[in-house]
Design an enzyme around this catalytic site. Structure first.
Site, PDB file in Angstrom:
ATOM      1  N   ASP A  53      27.438  52.451  35.429  1.00  0.00           N
ATOM      2  CA  ASP A  53      27.852  52.447  36.838  1.00  0.00           C
ATOM      3  C   ASP A  53      29.190  51.723  36.875  1.00  0.00           C
ATOM      4  O   ASP A  53      29.242  50.491  36.848  1.00  0.00           O
ATOM      5  CB  ASP A  53      26.812  51.710  37.680  1.00  0.00           C
ATOM      6  CG  ASP A  53      27.196  51.697  39.162  1.00  0.00           C
ATOM      7  OD1 ASP A  53      27.856  52.642  39.613  1.00  0.00           O
ATOM      8  OD2 ASP A  53      26.828  50.727  39.850  1.00  0.00           O
TER       9      ASP A  53
ATOM     10  N   GLU B 128      28.716  57.449  36.358  1.00  0.00           N
ATOM     11  CA  GLU B 128      28.757  57.877  37.764  1.00  0.00           C
ATOM     12  C   GLU B 128      30.156  58.329  38.145  1.00  0.00           C
ATOM     13  O   GLU B 128      31.154  57.680  37.812  1.00  0.00           O
ATOM     14  CB  GLU B 128      28.306  56.743  38.689  1.00  0.00           C
ATOM     15  CG  GLU B 128      28.188  57.224  40.137  1.00  0.00           C
ATOM     16  CD  GLU B 128      27.347  56.302  40.989  1.00  0.00           C
ATOM     17  OE1 GLU B 128      26.177  56.056  40.629  1.00  0.00           O
ATOM     18  OE2 GLU B 128      27.858  55.817  42.006  1.00  0.00           O
TER      19      GLU B 128
ATOM     20  N   ASP C  23      23.907  46.901  40.314  1.00  0.00           N
ATOM     21  CA  ASP C  23      24.726  47.715  39.403  1.00  0.00           C
ATOM     22  C   ASP C  23      23.931  48.109  38.165  1.00  0.00           C
ATOM     23  O   ASP C  23      24.088  49.212  37.633  1.00  0.00           O
ATOM     24  CB  ASP C  23      25.975  46.938  38.964  1.00  0.00           C
ATOM     25  CG  ASP C  23      26.657  46.249  40.130  1.00  0.00           C
ATOM     26  OD1 ASP C  23      27.642  46.768  40.626  1.00  0.00           O
ATOM     27  OD2 ASP C  23      26.151  45.180  40.549  1.00  0.00           O
TER      28      ASP C  23
END
Lengths: 175, 175
Positions: free
Chosen positions: A7, A68, A141
């Site tokens: 992420d 992501e 996260d």
């Protein structure tokens, strides 16, 4: 297969490693957060992030890296740093010779909760349940990075097979 | 001092190398464009860019790397790729242990033309004149990279001295 999810973030970059097979509950290998100092200049922060991610990829030897996808329309103030961090994340996988796949936030949410518009708490809750963890992963996260890894195991396996089949078909057919 | 300027881009990334001293006409060492294939996936494109930039930094051993700062408000469709490319550019300098400085487009324009709102043609024209080139550098990405290098030589030297002095003063004073 082992998947390392990232992420991307400049201040906090979540990393989650999961072993699993499509349709089965995955197994947590570990989760991590690479942090960089907001007081450092941007080049040093990206260097620190690169080293952290490169070390984690080397240590865990994943079969795939899932990152992501960052969109321009969200959080305009921080989006450039996030985009730069995502570039470093994609590079860390590619430099290690590992296949890298990107997923949109809604693909990840849909994969783990069934809804592309699920909130962060719901994603964390499902990651905790799917990986049979005693406590929710913190910070968020890290939970998002684990969700990315799960998403790749469940969706990416299929997608990779489709892409490989399409590539093989293209190679067979005359141009 | 030798400065390597980078105009970050995913499809075309301009690189310009200039030797010079503040207040003197600089000397062209070379300019280059690292291109990546729009048909490749993003991780492979960033890997190719990383290798190209890392090779150019290793070959030219600059004293500093100057990278154009990317803003979120411009060209929303391509800005994410440009931001990711800028992350790779900043990393290429940092990984080689070279000081990296960023400049806004208007700082660069002001440094070489005297106006922060100058157009691309004017920047190219001044770069050609300042470096005493027989013909304008092509493509424009290369001219912009050379302008960045000139900007750093003229402005960055001063800025680096101010930063070093501030750092030294901060170290001397008790916290």
């Amino acid at each position: 297969m082992r998947v390392l999810g990232i992420d991307p973030g400049l201040t906090r970059c979540g990393v989650g490693v999961v072993d699993g097979l499509p349709g089965r509950p995955g197994k947590l290998v570990g989760y991590f957060v690479v942090r960089t100092d907001t007081g450092d200049d941007i080049a040093q922060r990206l260097l620190h992030l690169d080293r952290g991610l490169t070390d984690l990829v080397a240590e865990h030897r994943p079969d795939a890296v899932a990152v992501e996808r960052v969109f321009a329309q969200h959080n305009v103030r921080t989006v450039m740093g996030t985009a730069q961090a995502s570039g470093i994340a994609l590079l860390a996988g590619a430099r290690a010779g590992v296949p890298v796949q990107t997923y949109t936030p809604s693909e990840v949410k849909a994969a783990v909760t069934g809804s592309g518009t699920a909130g962060k708490a719901q994603v964390t809750s499902m990651v905790t349940r799917l990986l049979q963890l005693d406590a929710p992963p913190r910070p968020a996260d890290a939970a998002d990075a684990l969700a990315l890894a799960i998403c790749h195991i469940w969706r990416g396996g299929t997608r990779a097979k489709i892409q490989a089949a399409a590539l093989a078909a293209a190679r067979r057919s005359p141009r």
